[in-house]
Design a protein around this motif. Sequence first.
Motif, short mmCIF file in Angstrom:
data_model
loop_
_atom_site.label_atom_id
_atom_site.label_comp_id
_atom_site.label_asym_id
_atom_site.label_seq_id
_atom_site.Cartn_x
_atom_site.Cartn_y
_atom_site.Cartn_z
N LYS A 96 1.06 -1.23 0.02
CA LYS A 96 -0.07 0.03 -0.18
C LYS A 96 1.21 1.68 0.43
CE LYS A 96 -4.15 -2.09 1.81
NZ LYS A 96 -5.14 -1.36 3.18
N GLY A 97 2.19 0.75 0.72
CA GLY A 97 2.92 2.48 0.55
C GLY A 97 3.76 2.38 -0.94
N LEU A 98 4.21 1.72 -1.75
CA LEU A 98 4.75 1.41 -2.75
C LEU A 98 3.35 2.11 -3.80
CD1 LEU A 98 6.52 -1.10 -2.40
CD2 LEU A 98 7.04 0.63 -2.19
N LYS A 99 1.88 1.63 -3.40
CA LYS A 99 1.16 2.41 -4.51
C LYS A 99 0.76 3.61 -3.94
CE LYS A 99 -1.50 -2.51 -5.22
NZ LYS A 99 -2.90 -2.87 -5.11
N GLN A 100 1.55 4.62 -2.99
CA GLN A 100 1.05 5.57 -2.52
C GLN A 100 2.29 6.59 -3.18
OE1 GLN A 100 -1.89 7.17 -2.47
NE2 GLN A 100 -0.59 8.74 -1.82
N LEU A 101 3.01 5.94 -3.00
CA LEU A 101 4.87 6.55 -3.49
C LEU A 101 4.34 6.54 -4.94
CD1 LEU A 101 7.35 4.97 -1.70
CD2 LEU A 101 7.03 6.94 -1.34
N ILE A 102 3.99 5.31 -5.49
CA ILE A 102 4.14 5.31 -7.19
C ILE A 102 2.95 6.43 -7.44
CG2 ILE A 102 2.50 4.66 -9.11
CD1 ILE A 102 4.23 1.57 -8.54
N ALA A 103 1.67 6.97 -6.90
CA ALA A 103 0.55 7.56 -7.19
C ALA A 103 1.15 9.46 -6.74
CB ALA A 103 -0.28 7.47 -6.25
N GLU A 104 1.91 9.70 -5.93
CA GLU A 104 2.85 10.71 -5.58
C GLU A 104 3.21 11.21 -6.81
OE1 GLU A 104 2.66 14.51 -4.15
OE2 GLU A 104 1.13 12.63 -3.37
N GLY A 105 4.52 9.99 -7.39
CA GLY A 105 5.44 10.35 -8.59
C GLY A 105 4.44 10.70 -9.93
N LYS A 107 1.51 12.29 -9.39
CA LYS A 107 0.75 13.60 -8.77
C LYS A 107 1.87 14.79 -9.29
CE LYS A 107 -1.71 15.49 -4.93
NZ LYS A 107 -1.74 15.63 -3.67
N ARG A 108 3.28 14.10 -8.89
CA ARG A 108 4.34 15.48 -8.93
C ARG A 108 4.60 15.12 -10.44
NH1 ARG A 108 7.20 15.34 -2.74
NH2 ARG A 108 5.48 15.23 -1.72
N ASP A 109 4.15 14.68 -11.74
CA ASP A 109 4.73 15.21 -13.14
C ASP A 109 6.16 14.28 -13.32
OD1 ASP A 109 3.49 15.74 -15.34
OD2 ASP A 109 4.45 17.93 -15.43
N SER A 110 6.18 13.55 -12.42
CA SER A 110 7.43 12.63 -13.03
C SER A 110 7.56 12.04 -14.23
CB SER A 110 7.89 10.91 -11.99
OG SER A 110 9.16 10.85 -12.37
N LYS A 111 9.10 12.15 -14.94
CA LYS A 111 8.96 12.47 -17.03
C LYS A 111 9.82 10.98 -16.67
CE LYS A 111 6.91 16.31 -17.74
NZ LYS A 111 5.34 16.81 -17.34
N ASP A 112 10.04 9.97 -15.79
CA ASP A 112 10.37 8.97 -16.11
C ASP A 112 9.66 7.91 -15.24
OD1 ASP A 112 12.29 7.39 -16.65
OD2 ASP A 112 14.60 8.46 -15.46
N GLY A 113 9.89 6.75 -15.33
CA GLY A 113 9.27 6.06 -14.65
C GLY A 113 9.86 5.61 -13.44
N ILE A 114 8.57 5.24 -13.08
CA ILE A 114 8.49 4.84 -11.54
C ILE A 114 8.27 3.01 -11.44
CG2 ILE A 114 7.53 5.40 -9.36
CD1 ILE A 114 7.48 7.89 -10.83
N LEU A 115 9.08 2.83 -10.64
CA LEU A 115 9.20 0.92 -10.41
C LEU A 115 9.90 0.92 -9.15
CD1 LEU A 115 9.17 -1.76 -11.25
CD2 LEU A 115 11.82 -1.61 -11.09
N CYS A 116 8.82 0.21 -8.22
CA CYS A 116 8.87 0.29 -6.82
C CYS A 116 9.22 -1.37 -6.70
CB CYS A 116 7.65 0.85 -6.21
SG CYS A 116 7.81 2.74 -6.17
N CYS A 117 8.91 -1.34 -5.35
CA CYS A 117 9.54 -2.87 -4.97
C CYS A 117 9.36 -2.83 -3.56
CB CYS A 117 10.44 -3.86 -6.26
SG CYS A 117 11.90 -4.34 -5.16
N CYS A 118 8.77 -4.47 -3.58
CA CYS A 118 9.07 -4.91 -1.49
C CYS A 118 9.27 -5.71 -1.98
CB CYS A 118 7.19 -3.81 -0.91
SG CYS A 118 6.46 -5.21 -1.35
#
Length: 118
Positions: A96-105, A107-118
């Motif tokens: 859930k934390g990772l999903k929120q980090l991706i959503a926030e990235g 939302k902040r208009d990241s121009k690069d891919g966002i990959l998260c793992c836990c």
Amino acid sequence: MTTYHEPNTKRGNIKNRGGFVSNMSGDVPRVNRQLAVSRAFDDKSLKSHLQSDPDIQWTNIDNNKNILILVSDGLWKVMSNQEAVDIAKKFKYPQKGLKQLIAEGVKRDSKDGILCCC
């Protein structure tokens, strides 16, 4: 424990190996005007300009270090380490934390891919 592999922080190393870093307006810094550092690691024509050995760090995990965030540079370009920790700590379950980090990235208009793992 963060190590950034960006063309601007690796500029001296790339130049010493015969390459250069270009900064085109509105674009990410690129090695020899071609690829960003992480994409250039395995490119045959750019490999000689880059050091692709991994940075390895050892640390003891104790009660003061209870979170580890592994994400790609798409998040770090729009968020500080501390901001990411503050968001992740709000959630009991890492996914859930990772999903929120991706959503926030996003939302902040990241121009690069966002990959998260836990």
